[in-house]
Motif scaffolding. Structure first.
Motif, mmCIF file in Angstrom:
data_model
loop_
_atom_site.group_PDB
_atom_site.id
_atom_site.type_symbol
_atom_site.label_atom_id
_atom_site.label_comp_id
_atom_site.label_asym_id
_atom_site.label_seq_id
_atom_site.Cartn_x
_atom_site.Cartn_y
_atom_site.Cartn_z
ATOM 1 N N TRP A 55 -2.982 -0.857 -20.825
ATOM 2 C CA TRP A 55 -2.112 -1.959 -20.399
ATOM 3 C C TRP A 55 -0.793 -1.449 -19.827
ATOM 4 C CZ3 TRP A 55 -1.872 -6.488 -18.560
ATOM 5 C CH2 TRP A 55 -0.699 -7.246 -18.620
ATOM 6 N N GLU A 56 -0.261 -0.376 -20.357
ATOM 7 C CA GLU A 56 0.999 0.151 -19.823
ATOM 8 C C GLU A 56 0.824 0.616 -18.385
ATOM 9 O OE1 GLU A 56 3.976 -0.051 -21.239
ATOM 10 O OE2 GLU A 56 2.979 -1.158 -22.858
ATOM 11 N N LEU A 57 -0.349 1.172 -18.073
ATOM 12 C CA LEU A 57 -0.614 1.570 -16.686
ATOM 13 C C LEU A 57 -0.772 0.346 -15.784
ATOM 14 C CD1 LEU A 57 -3.118 4.546 -17.070
ATOM 15 C CD2 LEU A 57 -0.699 4.651 -16.423
ATOM 16 N N VAL A 58 -1.426 -0.699 -16.297
ATOM 17 C CA VAL A 58 -1.541 -1.937 -15.521
ATOM 18 C C VAL A 58 -0.156 -2.477 -15.206
ATOM 19 C CG1 VAL A 58 -2.354 -4.325 -15.555
ATOM 20 C CG2 VAL A 58 -3.808 -2.504 -16.454
ATOM 21 N N LYS A 59 0.713 -2.486 -16.204
ATOM 22 C CA LYS A 59 2.070 -3.005 -15.988
ATOM 23 C C LYS A 59 2.832 -2.174 -14.967
ATOM 24 C CE LYS A 59 3.787 -3.187 -20.152
ATOM 25 N NZ LYS A 59 4.804 -3.506 -21.203
ATOM 26 N N SER A 60 2.732 -0.867 -15.073
ATOM 27 C CA SER A 60 3.551 -0.008 -14.213
ATOM 28 C C SER A 60 2.976 0.202 -12.819
ATOM 29 C CB SER A 60 3.765 1.357 -14.887
ATOM 30 O OG SER A 60 2.532 2.046 -15.038
ATOM 31 N N GLN A 61 1.642 0.105 -12.681
ATOM 32 C CA GLN A 61 1.020 0.460 -11.407
ATOM 33 C C GLN A 61 0.382 -0.702 -10.655
ATOM 34 O OE1 GLN A 61 -1.644 3.808 -11.809
ATOM 35 N NE2 GLN A 61 -0.228 4.962 -13.112
ATOM 36 N N LEU A 62 0.095 -1.816 -11.362
ATOM 37 C CA LEU A 62 -0.676 -2.868 -10.703
ATOM 38 C C LEU A 62 0.036 -4.218 -10.633
ATOM 39 C CD1 LEU A 62 -3.384 -3.489 -9.344
ATOM 40 C CD2 LEU A 62 -4.312 -4.052 -11.595
ATOM 41 N N LEU A 63 0.739 -4.603 -11.672
ATOM 42 C CA LEU A 63 1.295 -5.959 -11.714
ATOM 43 C C LEU A 63 2.246 -6.242 -10.558
ATOM 44 C CD1 LEU A 63 1.936 -6.678 -15.511
ATOM 45 C CD2 LEU A 63 -0.064 -7.236 -14.101
ATOM 46 N N ASP A 64 2.959 -5.235 -10.102
ATOM 47 C CA ASP A 64 3.908 -5.436 -9.000
ATOM 48 C C ASP A 64 3.343 -5.051 -7.636
ATOM 49 O OD1 ASP A 64 5.894 -6.427 -10.680
ATOM 50 O OD2 ASP A 64 6.688 -4.428 -11.104
ATOM 51 N N ALA A 65 2.075 -4.634 -7.592
ATOM 52 C CA ALA A 65 1.463 -4.262 -6.316
ATOM 53 C C ALA A 65 1.179 -5.511 -5.489
ATOM 54 C CB ALA A 65 0.169 -3.490 -6.555
ATOM 55 N N ASN A 66 1.368 -5.413 -4.197
ATOM 56 C CA ASN A 66 1.157 -6.547 -3.307
ATOM 57 C C ASN A 66 -0.080 -6.335 -2.437
ATOM 58 O OD1 ASN A 66 3.533 -8.023 -4.045
ATOM 59 N ND2 ASN A 66 4.735 -6.530 -2.879
ATOM 60 N N GLU A 67 -0.861 -7.406 -2.273
ATOM 61 C CA GLU A 67 -2.007 -7.303 -1.385
ATOM 62 C C GLU A 67 -1.539 -7.281 0.064
ATOM 63 O OE1 GLU A 67 -4.674 -10.591 -1.792
ATOM 64 O OE2 GLU A 67 -3.234 -12.065 -1.107
ATOM 65 N N THR A 68 -2.400 -6.787 0.922
ATOM 66 C CA THR A 68 -2.106 -6.723 2.352
ATOM 67 C C THR A 68 -3.276 -7.335 3.112
ATOM 68 O OG1 THR A 68 -3.184 -4.576 2.712
ATOM 69 C CG2 THR A 68 -0.884 -4.545 1.949
ATOM 70 N N ALA A 69 -3.150 -7.395 4.419
ATOM 71 C CA ALA A 69 -4.243 -7.916 5.246
ATOM 72 C C ALA A 69 -5.477 -7.022 5.160
ATOM 73 C CB ALA A 69 -3.784 -8.037 6.706
ATOM 74 N N GLU A 70 -5.288 -5.773 4.774
ATOM 75 C CA GLU A 70 -6.408 -4.832 4.680
ATOM 76 C C GLU A 70 -6.939 -4.690 3.257
ATOM 77 O OE1 GLU A 70 -3.477 -3.924 6.312
ATOM 78 O OE2 GLU A 70 -4.400 -4.556 8.206
ATOM 79 N N SER A 71 -6.162 -5.084 2.256
ATOM 80 C CA SER A 71 -6.562 -4.879 0.866
ATOM 81 C C SER A 71 -6.147 -6.085 0.030
ATOM 82 C CB SER A 71 -5.921 -3.596 0.306
ATOM 83 O OG SER A 71 -6.372 -3.347 -1.014
#
Length: 249
Positions: A55-71
């Motif tokens: 969960w700490e990795l999800v918080k630090s690496q994924l929760l703030d990631a933004n999708e793009t037109a390609e992903s």
């Protein structure tokens, strides 16, 4: 019920769970300590392994990631699971991870934007607890449902444990499976559920159907999932409701 390993599951969580969870077979609650006897608790228990991510990795690496037109956000979650996911047979670790996921998703700050004035912070506490236990359920890539416990049938289980009437039980289920998941909440949910190795899917169309849901791996056959669920749901829902406490008038 086909069993793999019915060793007792024990975990201590940050929040004390309601002792009324003990109304369901196989669960004991002593404050923050939860004990589950798989042989008594599950209707079907065929797998003792789960896919999770820290969960700490999800918080630090994924929760703030933004999708793009390609992903798209689903691709972000899938890629994260592929690189960070790990198989575990430690059900207590699954419950601990699930608690963090649902403490995040069902946090009190969302109440003002929910649009359901009857839903309170106490109801969010119910959701956190039931969803945490729901994470022990499991569907396989081929769509076969391998683990089914009472919390698969979310409105039935919460009605039994928290003395909810049918209307409120259904309302709580709506909040759980989409009543407040506008697009922002949906994206948040997809990212957070990467910690549990997949996405939240439902067998129901709306409250009246009450078929519950599970965290399913990306790529799981939803056709097989639907057929398997249809074959068992009615009888097991009835068994969950049988544990309701009937109070004298």
């Amino acid at each position: 019920m086909t069993t793999i390993d019915t060793t007792t599951i024990t975990v201590e969580l940050p929040e004390a769970f309601d002792p009324r969870w003990g109304r369901l077979p196989g669960i004991q609650v002593h404050g923050r300590r939860i004990t589950v006897d798989p042989a008594e608790y599950f209707f079907r228990f065929e797998s003792r392994t789960w896919l999770i991510a820290d969960w700490e990795l999800v918080k630090s690496q994924l929760l703030d990631a933004n999708e793009t037109a390609e992903s798209a956000v689903e691709q972000l979650a899938l890629d994260f699971i592929k690189t960070r996911g790990e198989s575990t047979s430690d059900a207590g670790r699954v419950l601990a991870t699930a608690y963090e996921v649902y403490a995040y998703l069902f946090r009190d700050e969302h109440l003002d934007g929910l649009g359901l004035p009857r839903i309170t912070a106490e109801h969010l506490r119910m959701l956190r607890q039931a969803a945490t236990l729901m994470a022990l359920n499991k569907a396989e890539l081929d769509g076969h449902i391998s683990n089914v416990g009472p919390c698969w049938f979310f409105p039935a289980a919460t009605s039994v444990v928290f003395d909810l009437d049918n209307e409120m039980g259904g309302t709580l289920d709506e909040v759980y499976h989409g009543g407040w998941f506008n697009e922002h909440r949906r994206i948040e949910s997809i990212k957070a559920h990467a910690a549990l190795g997949g996405r939240l899917v439902h067998g129901c169309q709306s409250v009246p159907d009450q078929s519950g849901g599970v965290i399913a791996p990306y790529g799981a056959s939803m056709a097989a999932f639907r057929d398997d669920l249809a074959a068992f749901k009615a009888g097991w829902i009835e068994q969950v409701y049988a544990h309701r406490v009937i109070r004298a008038a």
